[in-house]
Scaffold this motif. Structure first.
Motif, mmCIF file in Angstrom:
data_model
loop_
_atom_site.group_PDB
_atom_site.id
_atom_site.type_symbol
_atom_site.label_atom_id
_atom_site.label_comp_id
_atom_site.label_asym_id
_atom_site.label_seq_id
_atom_site.Cartn_x
_atom_site.Cartn_y
_atom_site.Cartn_z
ATOM 1 N N PHE A 1 0.843 -1.203 0.000
ATOM 2 C CA PHE A 1 0.000 0.000 0.000
ATOM 3 C C PHE A 1 0.875 1.248 0.000
ATOM 4 N N TYR A 2 1.868 1.248 0.873
ATOM 5 C CA TYR A 2 2.778 2.401 0.940
ATOM 6 C C TYR A 2 3.577 2.559 -0.351
ATOM 7 N N ALA A 3 4.095 1.458 -0.885
ATOM 8 C CA ALA A 3 4.929 1.524 -2.086
ATOM 9 C C ALA A 3 4.165 2.076 -3.280
ATOM 10 N N LEU B 1 8.111 3.659 9.761
ATOM 11 C CA LEU B 1 9.263 3.145 10.501
ATOM 12 C C LEU B 1 8.991 3.142 12.001
ATOM 13 N N ALA B 2 8.368 4.205 12.511
ATOM 14 C CA ALA B 2 8.079 4.295 13.942
ATOM 15 C C ALA B 2 7.179 3.162 14.397
ATOM 16 N N PHE B 3 6.390 2.650 13.476
ATOM 17 C CA PHE B 3 5.454 1.587 13.806
ATOM 18 C C PHE B 3 6.012 0.214 13.422
ATOM 19 N N GLU C 1 3.749 14.812 1.875
ATOM 20 C CA GLU C 1 3.676 15.885 2.861
ATOM 21 C C GLU C 1 3.358 15.378 4.264
ATOM 22 N N HIS C 2 2.886 14.138 4.347
ATOM 23 C CA HIS C 2 2.552 13.558 5.651
ATOM 24 C C HIS C 2 3.707 12.761 6.246
ATOM 25 N N LYS C 3 4.828 12.669 5.540
ATOM 26 C CA LYS C 3 5.995 11.898 5.979
ATOM 27 C C LYS C 3 5.616 10.467 6.351
ATOM 28 N N PRO C 4 5.004 9.732 5.415
ATOM 29 C CA PRO C 4 4.517 8.381 5.744
ATOM 30 C C PRO C 4 5.636 7.397 6.065
ATOM 31 N N LEU C 5 6.812 7.573 5.438
ATOM 32 C CA LEU C 5 7.907 6.641 5.705
ATOM 33 C C LEU C 5 8.346 6.734 7.159
ATOM 34 N N LEU C 6 8.430 7.945 7.694
ATOM 35 C CA LEU C 6 8.810 8.142 9.094
ATOM 36 C C LEU C 6 7.796 7.476 10.017
ATOM 37 N N TYR D 1 5.043 11.188 15.108
ATOM 38 C CA TYR D 1 3.634 11.568 15.135
ATOM 39 C C TYR D 1 3.455 12.876 15.908
ATOM 40 N N SER D 2 4.245 13.854 15.534
ATOM 41 C CA SER D 2 4.221 15.155 16.201
ATOM 42 C C SER D 2 2.859 15.837 16.037
ATOM 43 N N THR D 3 2.526 16.685 16.993
ATOM 44 C CA THR D 3 1.281 17.462 16.904
ATOM 45 C C THR D 3 1.465 18.760 16.135
#
Length: 385
Positions: A217-219, A235-237, A227-232, A295-297
Protein backbone atom coordinates in the motif's frame (compact mmCIF):
# COMPACT_ATOMS: atom_id res chain seq x y z
CA UNK A 1 -3.25 -39.90 19.28
CA UNK A 2 -3.67 -36.83 17.04
CA UNK A 3 -1.58 -33.72 16.78
CA UNK A 4 -1.18 -32.99 20.48
CA UNK A 5 0.84 -34.96 22.94
CA UNK A 6 0.19 -38.23 24.65
CA UNK A 7 1.62 -38.06 28.18
CA UNK A 8 2.48 -41.75 28.07
CA UNK A 9 5.10 -41.07 25.40
CA UNK A 10 8.32 -39.53 26.73
CA UNK A 11 9.11 -37.99 23.32
CA UNK A 12 5.98 -35.88 23.56
CA UNK A 13 6.29 -34.82 27.18
CA UNK A 14 6.74 -31.08 27.59
CA UNK A 15 10.18 -30.36 29.15
CA UNK A 16 9.01 -27.05 30.56
CA UNK A 17 8.89 -27.14 34.40
CA UNK A 18 5.65 -26.28 36.18
CA UNK A 19 5.20 -24.01 37.94
CA UNK A 20 7.86 -21.58 36.74
CA UNK A 21 9.86 -20.03 39.57
CA UNK A 22 12.65 -17.46 39.26
CA UNK A 23 14.88 -19.13 41.85
CA UNK A 24 18.51 -18.76 40.70
CA UNK A 25 20.92 -20.02 43.34
CA UNK A 26 23.39 -17.11 42.99
CA UNK A 27 22.98 -13.35 42.79
CA UNK A 28 23.38 -11.66 39.42
CA UNK A 29 24.61 -8.22 40.54
CA UNK A 30 25.53 -7.42 44.12
CA UNK A 31 22.65 -8.38 46.38
CA UNK A 32 20.19 -8.75 43.50
CA UNK A 33 19.22 -11.93 41.70
CA UNK A 34 18.61 -11.61 37.97
CA UNK A 35 14.87 -11.72 38.65
CA UNK A 36 14.96 -8.75 41.03
CA UNK A 37 17.38 -6.82 38.82
CA UNK A 38 15.10 -7.50 35.84
CA UNK A 39 12.01 -6.27 37.70
CA UNK A 40 13.72 -3.00 38.65
CA UNK A 41 15.19 -2.29 35.21
CA UNK A 42 12.16 -3.40 33.18
CA UNK A 43 9.78 -1.68 35.57
CA UNK A 44 11.65 1.61 35.18
CA UNK A 45 11.68 1.27 31.38
CA UNK A 46 7.97 0.44 31.33
CA UNK A 47 7.20 3.51 33.44
CA UNK A 48 9.23 5.76 31.12
CA UNK A 49 7.51 4.33 28.02
CA UNK A 50 4.06 4.87 29.53
CA UNK A 51 4.85 8.45 30.56
CA UNK A 52 6.32 9.41 27.17
CA UNK A 53 3.38 7.96 25.24
CA UNK A 54 0.86 9.45 27.68
CA UNK A 55 2.49 12.84 27.13
CA UNK A 56 2.17 12.38 23.35
CA UNK A 57 -1.49 11.40 23.66
CA UNK A 58 -2.24 14.36 25.94
CA UNK A 59 -0.71 16.71 23.37
CA UNK A 60 -2.92 15.29 20.64
CA UNK A 61 -6.03 15.51 22.84
CA UNK A 62 -5.31 19.17 23.58
CA UNK A 63 -4.63 19.95 19.88
CA UNK A 64 -7.49 17.88 18.54
CA UNK A 65 -8.00 19.77 15.27
CA UNK A 66 -8.39 16.67 13.06
CA UNK A 67 -10.35 14.04 15.04
CA UNK A 68 -10.23 11.33 12.36
CA UNK A 69 -6.45 11.25 12.12
CA UNK A 70 -5.52 12.10 15.69
CA UNK A 71 -7.89 9.54 17.21
CA UNK A 72 -6.16 6.88 15.11
CA UNK A 73 -2.73 8.17 16.20
CA UNK A 74 -3.79 7.89 19.85
CA UNK A 75 -4.92 4.31 19.26
CA UNK A 76 -1.67 3.36 17.52
CA UNK A 77 0.30 4.94 20.36
CA UNK A 78 -1.17 2.52 22.90
CA UNK A 79 0.74 -0.36 21.29
CA UNK A 80 4.00 0.65 22.99
CA UNK A 81 2.85 0.96 26.63
CA UNK A 82 0.68 -2.16 26.33
CA UNK A 83 3.61 -4.07 24.85
CA UNK A 84 5.75 -2.92 27.79
CA UNK A 85 3.17 -3.65 30.48
CA UNK A 86 2.27 -7.10 29.13
CA UNK A 87 5.99 -7.87 28.91
CA UNK A 88 6.70 -6.59 32.44
CA UNK A 89 3.95 -8.58 34.17
CA UNK A 90 5.44 -12.00 33.19
CA UNK A 91 8.79 -10.85 34.59
CA UNK A 92 7.09 -10.53 37.98
CA UNK A 93 4.81 -13.55 37.48
CA UNK A 94 6.48 -15.97 35.00
CA UNK A 95 3.51 -18.34 34.84
CA UNK A 96 1.35 -15.59 33.28
CA UNK A 97 3.59 -15.32 30.20
CA UNK A 98 1.79 -17.73 27.89
CA UNK A 99 -1.61 -16.35 28.86
CA UNK A 100 -0.61 -12.74 28.04
CA UNK A 101 1.63 -12.92 24.96
CA UNK A 102 -1.23 -13.86 22.64
CA UNK A 103 -3.12 -10.69 23.55
CA UNK A 104 -0.10 -8.57 22.64
CA UNK A 105 -0.61 -9.88 19.11
CA UNK A 106 -4.24 -8.75 19.21
CA UNK A 107 -3.26 -5.21 20.19
CA UNK A 108 -0.57 -5.26 17.50
CA UNK A 109 -3.15 -6.34 14.91
CA UNK A 110 -5.53 -3.55 15.89
CA UNK A 111 -2.67 -1.05 15.62
CA UNK A 112 -1.69 -2.35 12.16
CA UNK A 113 -5.27 -2.02 10.94
CA UNK A 114 -5.57 1.47 12.43
CA UNK A 115 -2.33 2.49 10.72
CA UNK A 116 -3.73 1.41 7.34
CA UNK A 117 -6.85 3.50 7.93
CA UNK A 118 -4.67 6.46 8.96
CA UNK A 119 -2.88 6.25 5.61
CA UNK A 120 -6.30 6.22 3.93
CA UNK A 121 -7.22 9.37 5.86
CA UNK A 122 -4.07 11.04 4.54
CA UNK A 123 -5.25 10.30 1.00
CA UNK A 124 -8.93 11.17 1.46
CA UNK A 125 -10.59 12.52 4.62
CA UNK A 126 -13.90 10.63 4.38
CA UNK A 127 -15.57 7.64 2.74
CA UNK A 128 -17.09 9.67 -0.09
CA UNK A 129 -13.76 11.16 -1.16
CA UNK A 130 -12.05 7.83 -0.60
CA UNK A 131 -14.27 6.06 -3.13
CA UNK A 132 -13.69 8.80 -5.69
CA UNK A 133 -9.93 8.77 -5.12
CA UNK A 134 -9.37 5.01 -5.28
CA UNK A 135 -11.89 4.41 -8.07
CA UNK A 136 -9.75 6.64 -10.27
CA UNK A 137 -6.51 4.77 -9.53
CA UNK A 138 -5.00 2.00 -11.61
CA UNK A 139 -2.65 -0.21 -9.58
CA UNK A 140 -0.01 -2.33 -11.40
CA UNK A 141 -0.41 -6.06 -10.93
CA UNK A 142 2.36 -7.84 -9.02
CA UNK A 143 2.55 -10.57 -11.67
CA UNK A 144 2.33 -8.37 -14.77
CA UNK A 145 3.36 -4.71 -14.51
CA UNK A 146 1.48 -3.95 -17.74
CA UNK A 147 -1.75 -5.19 -16.22
CA UNK A 148 -3.68 -2.63 -14.15
CA UNK A 149 -6.30 -3.20 -11.47
CA UNK A 150 -8.84 -0.65 -10.34
CA UNK A 151 -7.83 1.02 -7.09
CA UNK A 152 -11.06 0.39 -5.19
CA UNK A 153 -10.88 -3.39 -5.67
CA UNK A 154 -7.21 -3.33 -4.72
CA UNK A 155 -7.96 -1.30 -1.56
CA UNK A 156 -10.70 -3.73 -0.58
CA UNK A 157 -8.31 -6.71 -0.85
CA UNK A 158 -5.67 -4.83 1.13
CA UNK A 159 -8.27 -3.99 3.78
CA UNK A 160 -9.29 -7.65 4.14
CA UNK A 161 -5.67 -8.85 4.33
CA UNK A 162 -4.88 -6.40 7.14
CA UNK A 163 -8.18 -6.83 9.02
CA UNK A 164 -7.80 -10.60 9.15
CA UNK A 165 -4.74 -10.30 11.40
CA UNK A 166 -6.41 -8.91 14.58
CA UNK A 167 -9.29 -11.37 14.06
CA UNK A 168 -6.94 -14.34 13.67
CA UNK A 169 -4.76 -13.10 16.56
CA UNK A 170 -7.81 -12.96 18.87
CA UNK A 171 -8.76 -16.55 18.00
CA UNK A 172 -5.17 -17.70 18.52
CA UNK A 173 -4.92 -15.87 21.86
CA UNK A 174 -7.96 -17.75 23.16
CA UNK A 175 -6.61 -21.03 21.76
CA UNK A 176 -3.23 -20.36 23.40
CA UNK A 177 -4.83 -19.84 26.81
CA UNK A 178 -6.97 -22.98 26.44
CA UNK A 179 -4.12 -25.23 25.27
CA UNK A 180 -1.80 -23.91 27.99
CA UNK A 181 -4.40 -24.64 30.64
CA UNK A 182 -4.87 -28.13 29.15
CA UNK A 183 -1.07 -28.67 29.22
CA UNK A 184 -0.80 -29.16 25.44
CA UNK A 185 0.78 -25.81 24.46
CA UNK A 186 4.41 -26.19 25.71
CA UNK A 187 6.26 -22.90 25.23
CA UNK A 188 9.69 -24.52 24.99
CA UNK A 189 8.93 -27.17 22.38
CA UNK A 190 8.36 -26.92 18.63
CA UNK A 191 7.33 -30.56 18.50
CA UNK A 192 4.35 -31.14 16.19
CA UNK A 193 2.50 -32.82 19.08
CA UNK A 194 2.16 -29.48 20.88
CA UNK A 195 -0.05 -26.51 20.02
CA UNK A 196 2.87 -24.07 20.26
CA UNK A 197 4.18 -24.99 16.79
CA UNK A 198 0.83 -24.85 14.99
CA UNK A 199 -0.37 -21.64 16.59
CA UNK A 200 2.95 -19.95 15.76
CA UNK A 201 2.77 -21.07 12.12
CA UNK A 202 -0.74 -19.65 11.73
CA UNK A 203 0.29 -16.44 13.51
CA UNK A 204 3.34 -15.91 11.29
CA UNK A 205 1.34 -16.48 8.10
CA UNK A 206 -1.39 -14.08 9.21
CA UNK A 207 1.11 -11.40 10.27
CA UNK A 208 3.01 -11.76 6.98
CA UNK A 209 -0.17 -11.13 4.96
CA UNK A 210 -0.92 -7.99 6.98
CA UNK A 211 2.61 -6.56 6.89
CA UNK A 212 3.14 -7.21 3.19
CA UNK A 213 -0.22 -5.63 2.37
CA UNK A 214 0.66 -2.44 4.23
CA UNK A 215 4.11 -2.28 2.61
CA UNK A 216 2.57 -2.68 -0.86
CA UNK A 217 0.00 0.00 0.00
CA UNK A 218 2.78 2.40 0.94
CA UNK A 219 4.93 1.52 -2.09
CA UNK A 220 2.09 2.17 -4.55
CA UNK A 221 0.77 5.38 -3.00
CA UNK A 222 3.74 7.04 -1.29
CA UNK A 223 3.87 9.77 -3.96
CA UNK A 224 0.42 10.95 -2.84
CA UNK A 225 1.41 11.23 0.84
CA UNK A 226 4.83 12.87 0.85
CA UNK A 227 3.68 15.88 2.86
CA UNK A 228 2.55 13.56 5.65
CA UNK A 229 5.99 11.90 5.98
CA UNK A 230 4.52 8.38 5.74
CA UNK A 231 7.91 6.64 5.71
CA UNK A 232 8.81 8.14 9.09
CA UNK A 233 5.47 7.06 10.53
CA UNK A 234 5.80 3.61 8.96
CA UNK A 235 9.26 3.15 10.50
CA UNK A 236 8.08 4.29 13.94
CA UNK A 237 5.45 1.59 13.81
CA UNK A 238 7.02 -1.16 11.67
CA UNK A 239 10.31 -1.20 13.58
CA UNK A 240 8.52 -2.17 16.78
CA UNK A 241 6.76 -5.10 15.14
CA UNK A 242 9.73 -6.16 13.00
CA UNK A 243 12.37 -6.03 15.72
CA UNK A 244 10.32 -8.06 18.20
CA UNK A 245 9.62 -10.65 15.48
CA UNK A 246 13.34 -10.94 14.66
CA UNK A 247 14.21 -11.29 18.35
CA UNK A 248 11.71 -14.12 18.72
CA UNK A 249 13.44 -16.00 15.89
CA UNK A 250 16.88 -15.36 17.42
CA UNK A 251 15.83 -16.65 20.84
CA UNK A 252 14.18 -19.67 19.25
CA UNK A 253 17.48 -20.52 17.52
CA UNK A 254 19.52 -19.94 20.68
CA UNK A 255 17.25 -22.18 22.73
CA UNK A 256 17.12 -24.93 20.09
CA UNK A 257 20.94 -25.04 19.85
CA UNK A 258 21.44 -24.87 23.64
CA UNK A 259 23.52 -21.71 23.16
CA UNK A 260 21.37 -20.06 25.81
CA UNK A 261 20.54 -22.13 28.86
CA UNK A 262 19.97 -21.73 32.59
CA UNK A 263 22.95 -21.10 34.86
CA UNK A 264 23.60 -20.57 38.55
CA UNK A 265 22.64 -16.88 38.15
CA UNK A 266 19.75 -17.31 35.70
CA UNK A 267 16.90 -19.73 36.27
CA UNK A 268 14.78 -21.42 33.61
CA UNK A 269 12.17 -18.67 33.95
CA UNK A 270 14.87 -15.99 33.61
CA UNK A 271 16.26 -17.51 30.42
CA UNK A 272 13.03 -18.35 28.61
CA UNK A 273 10.85 -15.47 29.82
CA UNK A 274 12.77 -12.87 31.82
CA UNK A 275 15.53 -12.11 29.32
CA UNK A 276 13.37 -11.74 26.15
CA UNK A 277 10.78 -9.61 27.94
CA UNK A 278 13.48 -7.44 29.53
CA UNK A 279 14.86 -6.63 26.06
CA UNK A 280 11.36 -5.68 24.86
CA UNK A 281 10.82 -3.36 27.84
CA UNK A 282 14.19 -1.66 27.28
CA UNK A 283 13.79 -1.11 23.55
CA UNK A 284 10.30 0.36 23.93
CA UNK A 285 11.85 3.44 25.57
CA UNK A 286 13.66 4.76 22.45
CA UNK A 287 10.69 3.69 20.32
CA UNK A 288 8.42 5.83 22.52
CA UNK A 289 10.57 8.93 21.97
CA UNK A 290 10.78 8.18 18.24
CA UNK A 291 7.00 7.78 18.09
CA UNK A 292 6.63 11.17 19.79
CA UNK A 293 8.74 12.70 17.02
CA UNK A 294 7.21 10.81 14.08
CA UNK A 295 3.63 11.57 15.13
CA UNK A 296 4.22 15.15 16.20
CA UNK A 297 1.28 17.46 16.90
CA UNK A 298 2.94 20.30 15.00
CA UNK A 299 0.85 19.87 11.81
CA UNK A 300 -2.32 19.95 13.91
CA UNK A 301 -1.62 23.20 15.74
CA UNK A 302 -4.01 26.05 15.16
CA UNK A 303 -2.45 29.49 15.27
CA UNK A 304 -4.46 32.48 16.45
CA UNK A 305 -4.16 34.20 13.08
CA UNK A 306 -4.80 31.14 10.89
CA UNK A 307 -7.03 31.88 7.94
CA UNK A 308 -10.37 30.17 7.37
CA UNK A 309 -9.28 29.26 3.87
CA UNK A 310 -5.80 27.90 3.66
CA UNK A 311 -3.92 26.32 0.78
CA UNK A 312 -1.07 24.95 2.91
CA UNK A 313 -0.12 21.29 2.81
CA UNK A 314 -0.70 20.68 6.53
CA UNK A 315 -2.81 17.56 6.97
CA UNK A 316 -5.84 19.08 8.64
CA UNK A 317 -9.33 17.94 7.70
CA UNK A 318 -9.95 19.12 4.14
CA UNK A 319 -13.31 19.57 2.43
CA UNK A 320 -14.09 20.98 -1.01
CA UNK A 321 -16.49 23.90 -1.13
CA UNK A 322 -18.49 25.01 -4.14
CA UNK A 323 -15.74 27.30 -5.36
CA UNK A 324 -13.27 24.43 -5.31
CA UNK A 325 -11.10 25.98 -2.60
CA UNK A 326 -9.78 23.78 0.18
CA UNK A 327 -11.55 24.48 3.44
CA UNK A 328 -9.83 23.59 6.66
CA UNK A 329 -11.46 23.53 10.05
CA UNK A 330 -9.01 25.56 12.11
CA UNK A 331 -10.19 24.89 15.63
CA UNK A 332 -9.52 22.42 18.42
CA UNK A 333 -12.34 19.96 19.04
CA UNK A 334 -11.04 18.11 22.09
CA UNK A 335 -13.01 20.13 24.62
CA UNK A 336 -11.78 21.18 28.09
CA UNK A 337 -8.50 19.36 28.86
CA UNK A 338 -9.13 17.21 25.78
CA UNK A 339 -12.03 15.39 27.44
CA UNK A 340 -13.94 14.84 24.17
CA UNK A 341 -10.87 13.32 22.57
CA UNK A 342 -10.39 10.92 25.50
CA UNK A 343 -14.08 9.93 25.50
CA UNK A 344 -13.86 9.09 21.79
CA UNK A 345 -10.63 7.20 22.39
CA UNK A 346 -12.18 5.09 25.16
CA UNK A 347 -15.26 4.27 23.07
CA UNK A 348 -14.45 0.76 21.80
CA UNK A 349 -17.65 0.70 19.74
CA UNK A 350 -16.22 3.48 17.57
CA UNK A 351 -13.55 1.09 16.29
CA UNK A 352 -16.16 -1.46 15.17
CA UNK A 353 -18.32 1.29 13.73
CA UNK A 354 -15.40 2.31 11.50
CA UNK A 355 -15.04 -1.28 10.30
CA UNK A 356 -18.72 -1.55 9.34
CA UNK A 357 -18.62 1.91 7.75
CA UNK A 358 -15.65 0.90 5.58
CA UNK A 359 -17.41 -2.34 4.59
CA UNK A 360 -20.49 -0.38 3.47
CA UNK A 361 -18.20 2.05 1.65
CA UNK A 362 -16.84 -0.79 -0.49
CA UNK A 363 -20.29 -2.18 -1.19
CA UNK A 364 -21.76 1.18 -2.18
CA UNK A 365 -18.61 2.08 -4.10
CA UNK A 366 -18.82 -1.09 -6.19
CA UNK A 367 -22.51 -0.47 -6.86
CA UNK A 368 -21.73 3.05 -7.99
CA UNK A 369 -19.05 1.85 -10.40
CA UNK A 370 -21.31 -0.84 -11.89
CA UNK A 371 -24.47 1.25 -12.14
CA UNK A 372 -24.00 4.91 -11.19
CA UNK A 373 -27.65 5.87 -11.82
CA UNK A 374 -29.32 3.25 -9.63
CA UNK A 375 -26.86 3.62 -6.74
CA UNK A 376 -26.60 7.40 -6.74
CA UNK A 377 -29.42 8.00 -4.23
CA UNK A 378 -28.25 5.25 -1.87
CA UNK A 379 -24.69 6.50 -2.06
CA UNK A 380 -25.75 10.10 -1.34
CA UNK A 381 -27.74 9.07 1.74
CA UNK A 382 -24.85 6.94 3.04
CA UNK A 383 -22.05 9.51 2.73
CA UNK A 384 -23.61 12.95 2.65
CA UNK A 385 -22.43 15.03 5.58
Amino acid sequence: MGLFHDSSNDNTTCPMPRPLVADASENFIGEFTFHKFNMILSGACTAITCLVILFAMIKHSLRFSNPNEQLKIMRIATLLPIYSILSFIPICFPNSYVYLTGWIEVIQGIALYTFLMLLCDFLAPNDRNRVVFFAGLRIPSRKDKNEKRDGLTWLQKTWYFVLQYPAVAAILAVAQCITEAADVYCLESNNRHFAHLWLNVIRIISLNFAIMSILRFYANLKSYMQEHKPLLKLLAFKMVVGLVFIEQIIFMILHSTDALKETSTMSYADVYIGLPTMIICIQMVPFAFFFNYAYSTKPYRVSSNSARYDNSMEYLAVEENEAGRSYQSRQYQGGPLGIYAWLAFCNALEFFREITSTYHMFREGRMRMVDPMTSQESYRMQYSM
